[in-house]
Motif scaffolding. Structure first.
Motif, PDB file in Angstrom:
ATOM      1  N   ARG A 152      36.949  34.634  31.134  1.00 17.30           N
ATOM      2  CA  ARG A 152      37.258  34.555  32.559  1.00 17.30           C
ATOM      3  C   ARG A 152      38.014  35.822  32.960  1.00 17.30           C
ATOM      4  O   ARG A 152      39.174  36.003  32.616  1.00 17.30           O
ATOM      5  N   VAL A 153      37.340  36.697  33.707  1.00 11.68           N
ATOM      6  CA  VAL A 153      37.929  37.972  34.121  1.00 11.68           C
ATOM      7  C   VAL A 153      37.887  38.083  35.639  1.00 11.68           C
ATOM      8  O   VAL A 153      36.854  37.845  36.261  1.00 11.68           O
ATOM      9  N   SER A 154      39.018  38.428  36.235  1.00 15.50           N
ATOM     10  CA  SER A 154      39.076  38.657  37.679  1.00 15.50           C
ATOM     11  C   SER A 154      38.962  40.156  37.935  1.00 15.50           C
ATOM     12  O   SER A 154      39.747  40.939  37.407  1.00 15.50           O
ATOM     13  N   ASN A 155      37.975  40.540  38.711  1.00 18.13           N
ATOM     14  CA  ASN A 155      37.791  41.947  39.051  1.00 18.13           C
ATOM     15  C   ASN A 155      38.883  42.366  40.036  1.00 18.13           C
ATOM     16  O   ASN A 155      39.130  41.666  41.014  1.00 18.13           O
ATOM     17  N   PRO A 156      39.546  43.497  39.814  1.00 16.95           N
ATOM     18  CA  PRO A 156      40.645  43.894  40.702  1.00 16.95           C
ATOM     19  C   PRO A 156      40.182  44.243  42.105  1.00 16.95           C
ATOM     20  O   PRO A 156      39.031  44.620  42.328  1.00 16.95           O
ATOM     21  N   GLY A 157      41.113  44.172  43.052  1.00 11.95           N
ATOM     22  CA  GLY A 157      40.856  44.673  44.390  1.00 11.95           C
ATOM     23  C   GLY A 157      40.847  46.191  44.380  1.00 11.95           C
ATOM     24  O   GLY A 157      41.482  46.828  43.529  1.00 11.95           O
ATOM     25  N   CYS A 158      40.158  46.786  45.339  1.00  9.02           N
ATOM     26  CA  CYS A 158      40.028  48.252  45.360  1.00  9.02           C
ATOM     27  C   CYS A 158      41.378  48.935  45.581  1.00  9.02           C
ATOM     28  O   CYS A 158      41.767  49.831  44.823  1.00  9.02           O
ATOM     29  N   TYR A 159      42.111  48.502  46.627  1.00 12.45           N
ATOM     30  CA  TYR A 159      43.429  49.086  46.860  1.00 12.45           C
ATOM     31  C   TYR A 159      44.353  48.839  45.672  1.00 12.45           C
ATOM     32  O   TYR A 159      45.129  49.705  45.261  1.00 12.45           O
ATOM     33  N   ALA A 160      44.279  47.625  45.126  1.00 17.27           N
ATOM     34  CA  ALA A 160      45.158  47.254  44.017  1.00 17.27           C
ATOM     35  C   ALA A 160      44.918  48.141  42.794  1.00 17.27           C
ATOM     36  O   ALA A 160      45.861  48.506  42.083  1.00 17.27           O
TER      37      ALA A 160
END
Length: 315
Positions: free
Chosen positions: A110-118
């Motif tokens: 289970r991997v959450s892709n980061p936000g662009c700004y983050a």
């Protein structure tokens, strides 16, 4: 056996870009649902549970619902929404974040892709907190500008509507005026920050590309730290990385301006250290493609790690 990958939400901006990166490859099999059955829960559940890996390119609520439909424990999931970026049990998909993160991504289901700004903000802060240069409770302010593709289909249509009254009048606009941008929780959690930062984003009249900036007073950092020491800490942190690098101080000094479109259509992120020792101030800047390292490129990189494939495949 060639792993099967299903993109749930492949018609959106991020989904289309991921699909484009995966289609030419022969080390995995990209599967799609019949367009007429996209809203059929049983058909979606079957696709989600039959794949080796699923990439969710959905709004937050829909992403949570999709995860609930997955009952096959062997299915690996990458969620490109905001829904799971600070959720316990999910691995944050920024492999370059620290020396252990790549291994955590590779071992996770289970991997959450980061936000662009983050991605840009964390790339600037995490190494300095880890090196004990930046106090984790230091109040910070991030400024950023992104291409309008980051706002999804509605914003893309708005900015590309030549009949709109402000089509040629507004070069950019600020937003999130209430200081509650959805990327803030992950910036604080994964950036190593104890104090909620101020984040002031803007969207420009260009399609893709991003700059994330962090201005700092050297006197507010730990010890008698110099601009060169900040640069050294960032350089050491990202030494040997393929997709994240730090410009030399000479390169940064020679730059008169920085184009947010400079790394478009890549999975790269580049850090610049601007400022002067005499002023006691520095301006850290992360340059990246909000659709590349800030979204679809990062998802493909994480997918490669999770499936045991070459990390740079398709990138």
């Amino acid at each position: 056996m060639t792993p099967k990958v299903f993109i749930d939400g492949e018609a959106g901006t991020t989904g289309l870009q991921i699909r484009e990166r995966l289609l030419p490859r022969n080390d995995l099999q990209l599967v799609s649902i019949d367009p007429d059955r996209r809203k059929d829960p049983a058909a979606r559940a079957a696709m989600l549970n039959d794949a080796d890996a699923v990439i969710l390119c959905l709004p937050d609520e829909a992403a949570v619902e999709a995860v609930a439909l997955i009952t096959n424990p062997a299915v690996k999931v990458i969620d490109a929404s905001t829904a799971h970026r600070t959720t316990p049990g999910w691995t944050y998909g920024f492999p370059e974040m620290d020396e252990t993160q790549r291994g955590r991504v590779a071992a996770s289901s289970r991997v959450s892709n980061p936000g662009c700004y983050a991605t840009g903000a964390i790339a600037l802060t995490r190494p300095l907190v880890t090196a004990d240069i930046m106090p984790p409770d230091l109040p910070l302010s991030f400024n950023a500008v992104s291409g309008y593709s980051g706002g999804g289909k509605a914003m893309i249509a708005e900015f590309e509507d030549e009949s709109a009254p402000n089509f040629t009048r507004v070069p950019y606009r600020i937003y999130a005026l209430g200081l509650g941008h959805k990327h803030l929780p992950e910036i604080q959690a994964h950036g190593g920050l104890l104090t909620r930062p101020i984040f002031t984003p803007a969207v420009g009249r260009y399609y893709q590309g991003m700059l994330v900036e962090l201005p700092l007073h050297l006197g507010m950092l730990n010890g008698n730290v110099s601009m060169a020491e900040i640069h050294d800490a960032l350089t050491r942190h990202y030494a040997g990385e393929k997709f994240v690098d730090v410009a030399s101080l000479d390169e940064s000094k020679a730059i008169g301006t920085l184009d947010p479109e400079g790394l478009n259509n890549t999975n790269r992120l580049k850090i610049f250290v601007f400022g002067s020792e005499t002023s006691g101030q520095v301006r850290l800047v992360a340059l990246l493609d909000n659709l590349g390292k800030g979204a679809s490129g990062a998802a493909v990189q994480n997918l490669n790690l999770m499936l045991g494939l070459k990390e740079g495949a398709g990138l």
